[in-house]
Design an enzyme around this catalytic site. Structure first.
Site, PDB file in Angstrom:
ATOM      1  N   TYR A  72       0.838  -1.209   0.000  1.00  0.00           N
ATOM      2  CA  TYR A  72       0.000   0.000   0.000  1.00  0.00           C
ATOM      3  C   TYR A  72       0.870   1.254   0.000  1.00  0.00           C
ATOM      4  CZ  TYR A  72      -3.918   3.065   1.133  1.00  0.00           C
ATOM      5  OH  TYR A  72      -4.877   4.046   1.088  1.00  0.00           O
ATOM      6  N   PHE A 124      -7.368  20.234 -24.414  1.00  0.00           N
ATOM      7  CA  PHE A 124      -8.116  18.993 -24.642  1.00  0.00           C
ATOM      8  C   PHE A 124      -9.452  19.065 -23.897  1.00  0.00           C
ATOM      9  CE2 PHE A 124      -9.144  14.512 -23.647  1.00  0.00           C
ATOM     10  CZ  PHE A 124      -9.403  14.122 -24.939  1.00  0.00           C
ATOM     11  N   ASP A 125     -10.446  18.274 -24.328  1.00  0.00           N
ATOM     12  CA  ASP A 125     -11.803  18.430 -23.765  1.00  0.00           C
ATOM     13  C   ASP A 125     -11.888  18.179 -22.262  1.00  0.00           C
ATOM     14  OD1 ASP A 125     -11.305  15.810 -24.600  1.00  0.00           O
ATOM     15  OD2 ASP A 125     -13.401  15.318 -24.862  1.00  0.00           O
ATOM     16  N   ASP A 215       0.491  19.688 -20.514  1.00  0.00           N
ATOM     17  CA  ASP A 215      -0.326  18.488 -20.648  1.00  0.00           C
ATOM     18  C   ASP A 215       0.486  17.593 -21.584  1.00  0.00           C
ATOM     19  OD1 ASP A 215      -2.010  16.501 -21.469  1.00  0.00           O
ATOM     20  OD2 ASP A 215      -3.724  17.805 -21.845  1.00  0.00           O
ATOM     21  N   ALA A 217       0.614  14.275 -22.434  1.00  0.00           N
ATOM     22  CA  ALA A 217       0.170  12.933 -22.842  1.00  0.00           C
ATOM     23  C   ALA A 217       0.998  12.386 -24.019  1.00  0.00           C
ATOM     24  CB  ALA A 217      -1.307  12.974 -23.211  1.00  0.00           C
ATOM     25  N   LYS A 258      -1.245   7.160 -23.412  1.00  0.00           N
ATOM     26  CA  LYS A 258      -0.783   7.520 -24.756  1.00  0.00           C
ATOM     27  C   LYS A 258       0.691   7.134 -24.900  1.00  0.00           C
ATOM     28  CE  LYS A 258      -4.638  10.129 -24.409  1.00  0.00           C
ATOM     29  NZ  LYS A 258      -5.474  10.175 -23.195  1.00  0.00           N
ATOM     30  N   HIS A 450     -20.352  14.604 -25.749  1.00  0.00           N
ATOM     31  CA  HIS A 450     -20.117  13.714 -26.891  1.00  0.00           C
ATOM     32  C   HIS A 450     -20.043  12.237 -26.495  1.00  0.00           C
ATOM     33  CE1 HIS A 450     -16.258  14.798 -25.217  1.00  0.00           C
ATOM     34  NE2 HIS A 450     -15.711  13.729 -25.789  1.00  0.00           N
TER      35      HIS A 450
HETATM   36  N1  F0G Z   1      -4.861  15.468 -22.288  1.00  0.00           N
HETATM   37  C1  F0G Z   1      -4.826  15.099 -23.586  1.00  0.00           C
HETATM   38  C2  F0G Z   1      -4.035  15.886 -24.557  1.00  0.00           C
HETATM   39  C3  F0G Z   1      -5.557  13.977 -23.990  1.00  0.00           C
HETATM   40  O1  F0G Z   1      -5.530  13.628 -25.283  1.00  0.00           O
HETATM   41  C4  F0G Z   1      -6.286  13.236 -23.031  1.00  0.00           C
HETATM   42  C5  F0G Z   1      -7.065  12.057 -23.428  1.00  0.00           C
HETATM   43  C6  F0G Z   1      -6.275  13.651 -21.694  1.00  0.00           C
HETATM   44  C7  F0G Z   1      -5.538  14.777 -21.361  1.00  0.00           C
HETATM   45  C8  F0G Z   1      -7.030  12.925 -20.628  1.00  0.00           C
HETATM   46  O2  F0G Z   1      -6.419  11.739 -20.327  1.00  0.00           O
HETATM   47  O3  F0G Z   1      -8.046   9.956 -21.004  1.00  0.00           O
HETATM   48  O4  F0G Z   1      -6.134   9.473 -19.470  1.00  0.00           O
HETATM   49  O5  F0G Z   1      -8.054  10.810 -18.677  1.00  0.00           O
HETATM   50  N2  F0G Z   1      -7.346  11.801 -24.615  1.00  0.00           N
HETATM   51  C9  F0G Z   1      -8.029  10.627 -25.100  1.00  0.00           C
HETATM   52  C10 F0G Z   1      -8.210  10.769 -26.590  1.00  0.00           C
HETATM   53  C11 F0G Z   1      -9.255  10.245 -24.366  1.00  0.00           C
HETATM   54  O6  F0G Z   1      -8.926   9.956 -27.178  1.00  0.00           O
HETATM   55  O7  F0G Z   1      -7.603  11.668 -27.189  1.00  0.00           O
HETATM   56  P1  F0G Z   1      -7.210  10.420 -19.856  1.00  0.00           P
END
Ligand code: F0G
Length: 460
Positions: A72, A124-125, A215, A217, A258, A450
């Site tokens: 843990y 990102f969304d 960010d 990813a 990613k 979406h």
């Molecule tokens: N930032 C970026 C640039 C992303 O593309 C994503 C996720 C996230 C943050 C959030 O990360 O999914 O691990 O919670 N993108 C996916 C996509 C869902 O299809 O582009 P997460």
């Protein structure tokens, strides 16, 4: 004869996929309320919905899982991951989270408050969602070239420094918790940000006393493009480039699904202990103790190994070239795509593909449905549905470009699969004028609609 390019790996395990008939797909997409997130995986032949968590782990990653330490607190898996993150990013402080949006939730709980302004490059969304959920505003400062899909610009993810300076000079630093730079910029087409731009953003933010967050990813794909397109960096290793990139940030959020090639995972890394201390409180509340934060020990092991593999040049070359391959095939067929082709996906300009459809009928979503019907290929809309409604007026936000994204999972499909996708798109392109109706909304959620939206053919 020069030997041709080929993949930097061979295949040890395979997974069967199933073709379907158009008749079957017509039933399934209707049952799914014309939302591809509602399809079952067996109903999909080639799945380009996302490159997130859909990659194939290596034999080394799977074997690292067997050595996971599930303690843990203070697990060796945590230590290994923390050290790998420090080696790659230079950040001393680190918190694991279960995925990228969880990292956003924890970090933004620490830093973002009502009334704040968060400038960035086409957030990102989920990033925008976490900002707007806190009644703060995301301001898009991406360079204009990003919104002209035929414009040729090597770094369409760049921040426009004039736009950024407008925001930084308009609001006091207390209202700007940080500038966020998404590397690569997913929403504009997996487009990279140059080192030059990262450095300039850092300098400008310093002048205004505002921190910088990445960010990250797809940071490794970003580093690959810097190596390929920014002269000074052509002889530098991906690790060296990534190290310099992160030197311009105060913290990073990471969706490990990613570029770290794992099916689940995320983290936050920080330069300042103070941010780490504050964020630790939220991490414990939302994610788990600070040495696992929503991840099991075996997953942290796979992630540490994935970060190592994901920053190898040979792997990245294989990866990005496959995306390029699909993009070039589509260009050969005259299909309008965001150029240059991005790192993780090919973005089709649905507004140019179906210019005759009214905006209210969602051209990109219409094309997503057509592609599924044509070839059993699942893609995703990065257009009006994803852009959501304005939080104040509740009107649809119409983005500059209506995209269909073909996101390529890492190490999963071959170029033969890419050929099928391209041919399906060409068939639709050849009959595009016969597509005269789009879709209308039956039901939607108040935020990030979406994912769960329900649609029907317009006029029905
Ligand atoms: N930032 C970026 C640039 C992303 O593309 C994503 C996720 C996230 C943050 C959030 O990360 O999914 O691990 O919670 N993108 C996916 C996509 C869902 O299809 O582009 P997460």
């Amino acid at each position: 004869m020069e030997l041709p390019f080929s993949e930097s790996y061979k295949i040890k395990m395979v997974e069967a996929i199933r073709k379907s008939t158009r008749d079957e797909r017509e039933v399934w997409i209707k049952e799914a309320k014309y939302n591809v997130f509602n399809l079952q995986s067996y109903q999909v032949y080639i799945d380009l919905l996302t490159d997130s968590g859909t990659g194939a782990m290596s034999d080394r990653q799977w074997s690292a899982m067997m050595l996971g330490d599930e303690s843990y607190a203070g697990a060796s898996s945590y230590r290994r991951l923390k050290e790998t993150v420090r080696d790659i990013t230079g950040f001393e402080w680190f918190l694991p989270t279960h995925q990228g949006r969880a990292a956003e939730n924890v970090l933004f709980s620490t830093l973002v408050k009502e009334g704040d302004i968060v400038p960035g490059n086409s957030h990102f969304d989920t990033t925008k969602g976490h900002i707007e959920f806190r009644k703060a505003a995301a301001v898009d400062c991406t360079v204009d070239a990003a919104f002209d899909t035929s414009a040729d610009h090597p770094f369409k993810g760049n921040i426009d420094l004039l736009k950024l300076e407008d925001v930084l000079s308009e609001y006091p630093p207390e209202r700007i918790p940080f500038v966020i730079v998404t590397i690569t910029c997913n929403s504009s087409g997996g487009q990279p940000v140059s080192m030059d731009n990262l450095r300039a953003v850092r300098e400008m933010a310093n002048r205004y006393g505002v921190p910088v967050v990445f960010d990250a990813a797809r940071f490794a794909e970003n580093a690959y493009f810097i190596k390929k397109r920014e002269k000074l960096y052509s002889n530098r290793s991906i690790r060296e480039i990534a190290g310099e990139m992160f030197s311009y940030a105060d913290a990073m959020t990471m969706s490990s699904k990613k570029d770290a090639i794992v099916n689940m995972g995320g983290f936050i890394a920080f330069r300042k202990e103070e941010w780490f201390r504050k964020a630790s409180v939220y991490n414990i509340m939302f994610e788990g103790f600070i040495t696992y934060g929503g991840m099991s020990g075996r997953d942290m092991n796979a992630l540490a190994r994935g970060l190592e593999e994901g920053t190898e040049f040979e792997y990245l070359d294989t990866r990005v070239r496959q995306v390029e391959y699909l993009g070039q095939k589509l260009r050969e067929y005259d299909i309008p795509v965001q150029t240059p082709i991005g790192g993780h996906a090919v973005f089709i300009d649905a507004g140019k593909f179906l210019p005759h459809l009214p905006r209210e009928e969602f051209a990109a979503q219409t094309l997503v449905t057509e592609l599924y019907l044509e070839g059993g290929v699942r893609s995703t809309e990065i257009g009006t549905l994803l852009a959501d409604r304005d939080p104040v007026t509740r009107e649809n936000r119409y983005p500059a470009v209506e995209y269909v994204r073909l996101a390529i999972p890492r190490r999963v499909y071959t170029n033969n699969h890419m050929n099928v996708v391209a041919a399906a798109m060409k068939n639709i392109y050849d009959r595009r004028e016969s597509i005269i109706r789009g879709y209308t909304i039956v039901r939607e959620a108040p935020i990030m609609r979406h994912f769960t939206i329900e649609l029907k053919p317009a006029g029905e």
